[in-house]
Design a protein around this motif. Sequence first.
Motif, mmCIF file in Angstrom:
data_model
loop_
_atom_site.group_PDB
_atom_site.id
_atom_site.type_symbol
_atom_site.label_atom_id
_atom_site.label_comp_id
_atom_site.label_asym_id
_atom_site.label_seq_id
_atom_site.Cartn_x
_atom_site.Cartn_y
_atom_site.Cartn_z
ATOM 1 N N ILE A 92 0.835 -1.204 0.000
ATOM 2 C CA ILE A 92 0.000 0.000 0.000
ATOM 3 C C ILE A 92 0.871 1.254 0.000
ATOM 4 C CG2 ILE A 92 -1.604 1.361 1.417
ATOM 5 C CD1 ILE A 92 -2.850 -1.355 2.275
ATOM 6 N N ALA A 93 1.905 1.274 0.828
ATOM 7 C CA ALA A 93 2.782 2.445 0.907
ATOM 8 C C ALA A 93 3.463 2.701 -0.436
ATOM 9 C CB ALA A 93 3.821 2.249 2.007
ATOM 10 N N LYS A 94 4.000 1.651 -1.029
ATOM 11 C CA LYS A 94 4.691 1.816 -2.312
ATOM 12 C C LYS A 94 3.729 2.221 -3.425
ATOM 13 C CE LYS A 94 8.676 -1.208 -1.724
ATOM 14 N NZ LYS A 94 9.396 -2.335 -2.338
ATOM 15 N N ASP A 95 2.555 1.594 -3.456
ATOM 16 C CA ASP A 95 1.578 1.916 -4.489
ATOM 17 C C ASP A 95 1.067 3.351 -4.346
ATOM 18 O OD1 ASP A 95 1.887 -0.661 -5.419
ATOM 19 O OD2 ASP A 95 -0.085 -1.372 -4.750
ATOM 20 N N ALA A 96 0.846 3.788 -3.112
ATOM 21 C CA ALA A 96 0.363 5.155 -2.895
ATOM 22 C C ALA A 96 1.420 6.172 -3.326
ATOM 23 C CB ALA A 96 -0.014 5.359 -1.427
ATOM 24 N N ALA A 97 2.683 5.902 -3.022
ATOM 25 C CA ALA A 97 3.753 6.821 -3.435
ATOM 26 C C ALA A 97 3.857 6.858 -4.960
ATOM 27 C CB ALA A 97 5.082 6.400 -2.809
ATOM 28 N N ALA A 98 3.740 5.700 -5.591
ATOM 29 C CA ALA A 98 3.759 5.668 -7.064
ATOM 30 C C ALA A 98 2.544 6.400 -7.628
ATOM 31 C CB ALA A 98 3.791 4.219 -7.555
ATOM 32 N N GLY A 99 1.414 6.282 -6.949
ATOM 33 C CA GLY A 99 0.214 7.004 -7.373
ATOM 34 C C GLY A 99 0.404 8.509 -7.301
ATOM 35 N N ALA A 100 1.121 8.971 -6.292
ATOM 36 C CA ALA A 100 1.405 10.404 -6.180
ATOM 37 C C ALA A 100 2.226 10.878 -7.376
ATOM 38 C CB ALA A 100 2.139 10.700 -4.867
ATOM 39 N N VAL A 101 3.192 10.076 -7.777
ATOM 40 C CA VAL A 101 4.002 10.434 -8.953
ATOM 41 C C VAL A 101 3.129 10.446 -10.200
ATOM 42 C CG1 VAL A 101 5.983 9.818 -10.389
ATOM 43 C CG2 VAL A 101 6.095 9.486 -7.917
ATOM 44 N N LEU A 102 2.256 9.472 -10.326
ATOM 45 C CA LEU A 102 1.368 9.394 -11.486
ATOM 46 C C LEU A 102 0.464 10.618 -11.572
ATOM 47 C CD1 LEU A 102 0.281 7.715 -13.887
ATOM 48 C CD2 LEU A 102 -1.343 6.708 -12.279
ATOM 49 N N LEU A 103 -0.146 10.995 -10.446
ATOM 50 C CA LEU A 103 -1.031 12.162 -10.452
ATOM 51 C C LEU A 103 -0.258 13.448 -10.730
ATOM 52 C CD1 LEU A 103 -3.469 11.381 -7.494
ATOM 53 C CD2 LEU A 103 -3.897 11.214 -9.954
ATOM 54 N N GLY A 104 0.917 13.575 -10.135
ATOM 55 C CA GLY A 104 1.749 14.744 -10.402
ATOM 56 C C GLY A 104 2.150 14.815 -11.866
ATOM 57 N N SER A 105 2.467 13.665 -12.444
ATOM 58 C CA SER A 105 2.847 13.621 -13.862
ATOM 59 C C SER A 105 1.676 13.993 -14.756
ATOM 60 C CB SER A 105 3.361 12.228 -14.223
ATOM 61 O OG SER A 105 4.521 11.928 -13.495
ATOM 62 N N ALA A 106 0.489 13.511 -14.424
ATOM 63 C CA ALA A 106 -0.702 13.862 -15.211
ATOM 64 C C ALA A 106 -0.951 15.363 -15.143
ATOM 65 C CB ALA A 106 -1.915 13.082 -14.701
ATOM 66 N N GLY A 107 -0.804 15.936 -13.958
ATOM 67 C CA GLY A 107 -0.959 17.382 -13.825
ATOM 68 C C GLY A 107 0.088 18.135 -14.621
ATOM 69 N N ALA A 108 1.320 17.631 -14.613
ATOM 70 C CA ALA A 108 2.394 18.284 -15.369
ATOM 71 C C ALA A 108 2.117 18.235 -16.863
ATOM 72 C CB ALA A 108 3.737 17.630 -15.049
ATOM 73 N N VAL A 109 1.564 17.129 -17.342
ATOM 74 C CA VAL A 109 1.214 17.031 -18.763
ATOM 75 C C VAL A 109 0.142 18.067 -19.110
ATOM 76 C CG1 VAL A 109 0.063 15.563 -20.483
ATOM 77 C CG2 VAL A 109 1.908 14.634 -19.075
ATOM 78 N N LEU A 110 -0.849 18.221 -18.237
ATOM 79 C CA LEU A 110 -1.892 19.227 -18.491
ATOM 80 C C LEU A 110 -1.322 20.642 -18.494
ATOM 81 C CD1 LEU A 110 -4.854 17.776 -16.384
ATOM 82 C CD2 LEU A 110 -4.561 17.739 -18.877
ATOM 83 N N VAL A 111 -0.418 20.922 -17.555
ATOM 84 C CA VAL A 111 0.235 22.232 -17.537
ATOM 85 C C VAL A 111 1.024 22.426 -18.831
ATOM 86 C CG1 VAL A 111 2.049 23.612 -16.430
ATOM 87 C CG2 VAL A 111 0.337 22.457 -15.030
ATOM 88 N N GLY A 112 1.800 21.415 -19.202
ATOM 89 C CA GLY A 112 2.599 21.511 -20.419
ATOM 90 C C GLY A 112 1.744 21.746 -21.653
ATOM 91 N N LEU A 113 0.653 21.011 -21.760
ATOM 92 C CA LEU A 113 -0.229 21.184 -22.920
ATOM 93 C C LEU A 113 -0.856 22.571 -22.940
ATOM 94 C CD1 LEU A 113 -2.029 17.715 -23.112
ATOM 95 C CD2 LEU A 113 -0.337 18.646 -24.712
ATOM 96 N N SER A 114 -1.314 23.040 -21.778
ATOM 97 C CA SER A 114 -1.985 24.342 -21.754
ATOM 98 C C SER A 114 -1.016 25.491 -22.019
ATOM 99 C CB SER A 114 -2.717 24.545 -20.426
ATOM 100 O OG SER A 114 -1.791 24.667 -19.368
ATOM 101 N N VAL A 115 0.238 25.340 -21.611
ATOM 102 C CA VAL A 115 1.212 26.409 -21.804
ATOM 103 C C VAL A 115 1.901 26.309 -23.163
ATOM 104 C CG1 VAL A 115 3.407 27.339 -20.942
ATOM 105 C CG2 VAL A 115 1.598 26.722 -19.326
ATOM 106 N N LEU A 116 2.209 25.106 -23.593
ATOM 107 C CA LEU A 116 3.039 24.936 -24.792
ATOM 108 C C LEU A 116 2.258 24.724 -26.093
ATOM 109 C CD1 LEU A 116 5.784 22.659 -23.240
ATOM 110 C CD2 LEU A 116 5.951 25.091 -23.777
#
Length: 127
Positions: A92-116
């Motif tokens: 659970i701990a490892k999966d939740a930490a990986a999930g945080a990276v996944l959500l952060g990455s998805a947000g970064a893609v949205l930021v990148g698309l909206s800006v670039l």
Amino acid sequence: MRSDGSAWSARRWLRSAGFAWAGVRHAYGTQANFRIECWAALGALGLCVWLRAPLAPVALACALVLSLELLNTALEAVVDLASPQRHPLAKIAKDAAAGAVLLGSAGAVLVGLSVLLPPLLARLGTG
């Protein structure tokens, strides 16, 4: 090492920065996803410069993803140390930490698309 009592010590700061840089080097040397994210960040920042797009939101999104990946790496190491055998809570701990990276990455893609995307389409003559 004990604190020398001062709020600011260049020597202490440099020592701490050295430890932090060692963590970044370790992650880059051992974590394929961190390497991919570093190169993706460099590409996104390069696009910002080339397109003359706002750098701050993209840089912040990149820093968020890389920071989350470093925290994920640290948590995985601590979990492996505390629980060398498979355990449901360790998963659970490892999966939740990986999930945080996944959500952060998805947000970064949205930021990148909206800006670039708008300046890229304008430069390509399709926007």
